[in-house]
Design a protein around this motif. Structure first.
Motif, PDB file in Angstrom:
ATOM      1  N   SER A 161      -5.158   5.093   1.925  1.00  0.00           N
ATOM      2  CA  SER A 161      -4.696   4.378   0.747  1.00  0.00           C
ATOM      3  C   SER A 161      -3.282   4.814   0.379  1.00  0.00           C
ATOM      4  CB  SER A 161      -5.644   4.632  -0.418  1.00  0.00           C
ATOM      5  OG  SER A 161      -5.145   4.043  -1.593  1.00  0.00           O
ATOM      6  N   GLN A 162      -3.019   6.114   0.423  1.00  0.00           N
ATOM      7  CA  GLN A 162      -1.684   6.613   0.107  1.00  0.00           C
ATOM      8  C   GLN A 162      -0.669   6.139   1.135  1.00  0.00           C
ATOM      9  OE1 GLN A 162      -2.366  10.803  -0.179  1.00  0.00           O
ATOM     10  NE2 GLN A 162      -3.177  10.667  -2.262  1.00  0.00           N
ATOM     11  N   MET A 163      -1.092   6.072   2.400  1.00  0.00           N
ATOM     12  CA  MET A 163      -0.192   5.581   3.439  1.00  0.00           C
ATOM     13  C   MET A 163       0.145   4.110   3.178  1.00  0.00           C
ATOM     14  SD  MET A 163      -1.795   7.439   6.834  1.00  0.00           S
ATOM     15  CE  MET A 163      -1.046   6.280   7.926  1.00  0.00           C
ATOM     16  N   ILE A 164      -0.862   3.314   2.805  1.00  0.00           N
ATOM     17  CA  ILE A 164      -0.640   1.895   2.520  1.00  0.00           C
ATOM     18  C   ILE A 164       0.252   1.745   1.305  1.00  0.00           C
ATOM     19  CG2 ILE A 164      -1.809  -0.220   1.751  1.00  0.00           C
ATOM     20  CD1 ILE A 164      -4.212   0.712   3.506  1.00  0.00           C
ATOM     21  N   GLN A 165      -0.006   2.533   0.274  1.00  0.00           N
ATOM     22  CA  GLN A 165       0.822   2.484  -0.933  1.00  0.00           C
ATOM     23  C   GLN A 165       2.268   2.845  -0.607  1.00  0.00           C
ATOM     24  OE1 GLN A 165       0.077   1.546  -4.083  1.00  0.00           O
ATOM     25  NE2 GLN A 165      -1.968   0.947  -3.416  1.00  0.00           N
ATOM     26  N   GLY A 166       2.435   3.886   0.211  1.00  0.00           N
ATOM     27  CA  GLY A 166       3.782   4.307   0.596  1.00  0.00           C
ATOM     28  C   GLY A 166       4.493   3.225   1.375  1.00  0.00           C
ATOM     29  N   GLU A 167       3.796   2.572   2.278  1.00  0.00           N
ATOM     30  CA  GLU A 167       4.385   1.485   3.072  1.00  0.00           C
ATOM     31  C   GLU A 167       4.778   0.324   2.167  1.00  0.00           C
ATOM     32  OE1 GLU A 167       6.016  -0.376   6.168  1.00  0.00           O
ATOM     33  OE2 GLU A 167       5.206   1.655   6.232  1.00  0.00           O
ATOM     34  N   ARG A 189       5.606   0.502  -0.996  1.00  0.00           N
ATOM     35  CA  ARG A 189       6.789   0.917  -1.761  1.00  0.00           C
ATOM     36  C   ARG A 189       8.048   0.817  -0.898  1.00  0.00           C
ATOM     37  NH1 ARG A 189       3.181   4.731  -4.029  1.00  0.00           N
ATOM     38  NH2 ARG A 189       3.736   6.267  -2.468  1.00  0.00           N
ATOM     39  N   ARG A 190       7.937   1.246   0.365  1.00  0.00           N
ATOM     40  CA  ARG A 190       9.099   1.176   1.259  1.00  0.00           C
ATOM     41  C   ARG A 190       9.527  -0.271   1.476  1.00  0.00           C
ATOM     42  NH1 ARG A 190       6.534   5.620   3.311  1.00  0.00           N
ATOM     43  NH2 ARG A 190       5.252   4.502   4.803  1.00  0.00           N
ATOM     44  N   GLN A 191       8.543  -1.159   1.626  1.00  0.00           N
ATOM     45  CA  GLN A 191       8.874  -2.570   1.823  1.00  0.00           C
ATOM     46  C   GLN A 191       9.540  -3.153   0.581  1.00  0.00           C
ATOM     47  OE1 GLN A 191       5.272  -4.534   3.022  1.00  0.00           O
ATOM     48  NE2 GLN A 191       5.338  -3.684   5.094  1.00  0.00           N
ATOM     49  N   ARG A 192       9.042  -2.809  -0.607  1.00  0.00           N
ATOM     50  CA  ARG A 192       9.658  -3.301  -1.852  1.00  0.00           C
ATOM     51  C   ARG A 192      11.072  -2.783  -1.994  1.00  0.00           C
ATOM     52  NH1 ARG A 192       4.426  -2.421  -4.321  1.00  0.00           N
ATOM     53  NH2 ARG A 192       5.161  -0.377  -4.979  1.00  0.00           N
ATOM     54  N   ARG A 193      11.280  -1.496  -1.687  1.00  0.00           N
ATOM     55  CA  ARG A 193      12.631  -0.928  -1.768  1.00  0.00           C
ATOM     56  C   ARG A 193      13.567  -1.631  -0.801  1.00  0.00           C
ATOM     57  NH1 ARG A 193      10.693   5.016  -1.197  1.00  0.00           N
ATOM     58  NH2 ARG A 193       9.624   5.273  -3.171  1.00  0.00           N
ATOM     59  N   GLY A 194      13.036  -1.942   0.370  1.00  0.00           N
ATOM     60  CA  GLY A 194      13.849  -2.628   1.366  1.00  0.00           C
ATOM     61  C   GLY A 194      14.287  -3.997   0.900  1.00  0.00           C
ATOM     62  N   ARG A 195      13.432  -4.710   0.167  1.00  0.00           N
ATOM     63  CA  ARG A 195      13.786  -6.040  -0.350  1.00  0.00           C
ATOM     64  C   ARG A 195      14.782  -5.944  -1.469  1.00  0.00           C
ATOM     65  NH1 ARG A 195       8.228  -8.045  -1.689  1.00  0.00           N
ATOM     66  NH2 ARG A 195       7.289  -6.769  -0.091  1.00  0.00           N
TER      67      ARG A 195
END
Length: 128
Positions: free
Chosen positions: A111-117, A119-125
């Motif tokens: 779950s933390q890995m999915i949440q982290g991914e 967040r990274r995708q949102r930051r990238g956008r």
């Protein structure tokens, strides 16, 4: 007194403290020794107030758990009960708890890995 270890004997509550009860028991040579029944050994249920379970002068059955080198005696009221189930059910529950905790940790990690991914995708956008 060492010979009494593991046996169930009659005793008399002589003093109560918040952490346990001091119980006098007779030794095989006719003497009397005082042992401690820790509050966790009074009843199978959690004992919040030992005074609700015991009073000075009460006659109780106790199991002699241990006689230490310094002469201290550990006693148990709950283990003197014939209905008392020893560690068997505790071990079964312990294994189930370990399995559950293992699965829960694995789930939380994913779950933390999915949440982290996410967040990274949102930051990238946002940066683009």
């Amino acid at each position: 007194m060492v010979q009494l270890q593991g046996q169930i004997v009659k005793g008399k509550v002589v003093r109560l403290e918040e952490y346990g009860a001091f119980v006098e028991v007779s030794t095989e040579d006719g003497g009397v020794v005082t042992g401690l029944v820790h509050v966790s050994e009074v009843d199978a249920d959690f004992v919040e107030n030992i005074y609700a379970y015991l009073a000075e002068g009460d006659e109780v059955d106790v199991k002699v758990l241990d006689v230490k080198d310094d002469g201290k005696v550990d006693l148990s009221i709950k283990r003197a009960d014939p209905e008392w189930q020893d560690e068997e059910s505790v071990n079964l529950r312990s294994k189930l708890d370990k399995d559950f905790n293992k699965r829960l940790r694995r789930f939380m990690h994913k779950s933390q890995m999915i949440q982290g991914e996410a967040r990274r995708q949102r930051r990238g956008r946002v940066v683009s």
